[in-house]
Design a protein around this motif. Structure first.
Motif, mmCIF file in Angstrom:
data_model
loop_
_atom_site.group_PDB
_atom_site.id
_atom_site.type_symbol
_atom_site.label_atom_id
_atom_site.label_comp_id
_atom_site.label_asym_id
_atom_site.label_seq_id
_atom_site.Cartn_x
_atom_site.Cartn_y
_atom_site.Cartn_z
ATOM 1 N N UNK A 239 0.826 -1.218 0.000
ATOM 2 C CA UNK A 239 0.000 0.000 0.000
ATOM 3 C C UNK A 239 0.859 1.268 0.000
ATOM 4 N N UNK A 240 2.034 1.191 -0.624
ATOM 5 C CA UNK A 240 2.873 2.379 -0.798
ATOM 6 C C UNK A 240 3.969 2.578 0.218
ATOM 7 N N UNK A 241 3.884 1.962 1.399
ATOM 8 C CA UNK A 241 4.929 2.141 2.404
ATOM 9 C C UNK A 241 5.829 0.916 2.430
ATOM 10 N N UNK A 242 7.090 1.130 2.098
ATOM 11 C CA UNK A 242 8.060 0.047 1.976
ATOM 12 C C UNK A 242 8.816 -0.108 3.288
ATOM 13 N N UNK A 243 9.053 -1.356 3.694
ATOM 14 C CA UNK A 243 9.836 -1.609 4.905
ATOM 15 C C UNK A 243 11.262 -1.102 4.713
ATOM 16 N N UNK A 244 11.941 -0.868 5.808
ATOM 17 C CA UNK A 244 13.317 -0.389 5.748
ATOM 18 C C UNK A 244 14.210 -1.398 5.024
ATOM 19 N N UNK A 245 14.053 -2.675 5.310
ATOM 20 C CA UNK A 245 14.890 -3.690 4.667
ATOM 21 C C UNK A 245 14.689 -3.720 3.156
ATOM 22 N N UNK A 246 13.442 -3.705 2.718
ATOM 23 C CA UNK A 246 13.187 -3.701 1.280
ATOM 24 C C UNK A 246 13.613 -2.374 0.655
ATOM 25 N N UNK A 247 13.424 -1.284 1.382
ATOM 26 C CA UNK A 247 13.884 0.011 0.894
ATOM 27 C C UNK A 247 15.386 0.021 0.677
ATOM 28 N N UNK A 248 16.124 -0.526 1.638
ATOM 29 C CA UNK A 248 17.587 -0.602 1.502
ATOM 30 C C UNK A 248 17.981 -1.429 0.290
ATOM 31 N N UNK A 249 17.307 -2.567 0.111
ATOM 32 C CA UNK A 249 17.608 -3.434 -1.034
ATOM 33 C C UNK A 249 17.313 -2.723 -2.351
ATOM 34 N N UNK A 250 16.232 -1.951 -2.378
ATOM 35 C CA UNK A 250 15.901 -1.190 -3.583
ATOM 36 C C UNK A 250 16.927 -0.095 -3.856
#
Length: 135
Positions: free
Chosen positions: A61-72
Motif C-alpha cells: 500500500x505504498x509504504x516500503x519496509x526499511x529492509x526492502x527500501x535498503x535493497x531497492x
C-alpha cells in the motif's frame, strides 16, 4: 530454494523461480523479495528490478519496509539509476545506517562526490554514525 540459487550465484534461476511463483499466484514474503532484488542487483537487471519495486508498492500500500527500501536503494544504485535510488532512500521512513551507507556509496560509485559528502554530513547531523568512512 531462491536463497540457494542466489547464494550459489544462479541469479537467473532465482528470477525464473520468482516469475513462476508470480505466475501461479503465490504471494512473496520480504525474504523472497530481498533475494530476488539481490538477483537483479547481481545481474544488473534494472527492468526486472523496477517490476519488483512496483510489486512491492502494490503489496505494501505504498509504504516500503526499511529492509526492502535498503535493497531497492542498493539495486537501483548498482544498476545505474542513482536518481531513483535517492528517491527510494528519501521515502524510507526509518532509515538505518545501512540505508545511509547504501545511498552514500551509490553516490560515490557514480562520481557524485559533492552529493556524497553532503549526504554524509546530513547523516552526521541527524545523529547517525557511519559504520564505515566512505570519504
Amino acid at each position: 530454494m531462491m536463497s540457494g540459487y542466489v547464494l550459489g550465484g544462479m541469479n537467473q534461476k532465482a528470477l525464473e523461480l520468482f516469475k513462476e511463483m508470480m505466475r501461479i499466484g503465490e504471494r512473496p514474503n520480504d525474504v523472497t523479495l530481498l533475494r530476488v532484488l539481490s538477483s537483479c542487483t547481481n545481474l544488473g537487471d534494472l527492468e526486472t528490478g523496477k517490476k519488483i519495486h512496483e510489486k512491492i508498492l502494490e503489496m505494501s500500500s505504498g509504504e516500503i519496509s526499511t529492509l526492502l527500501g535498503n535493497a531497492l536503494v542498493h539495486m537501483y544504485a548498482k544498476c545505474g539509476s542513482i536518481v531513483t535510488a535517492l528517491q527510494v532512500f528519501w521515502s524510507i521512513k526509518d532509515k538505518y545506517v545501512t540505508s545511509w551507507n547504501s545511498a552514500i556509496c551509490g553516490l560515490a560509485f557514480h562520481g557524485h562526490a559533492q552529493e556524497c559528502i553532503d549526504l554524509f554530513w546530513e547523516m552526521q547531523r541527524t545523529k547517525f554514525c557511519s559504520n564505515a568512512w566512505v570519504l
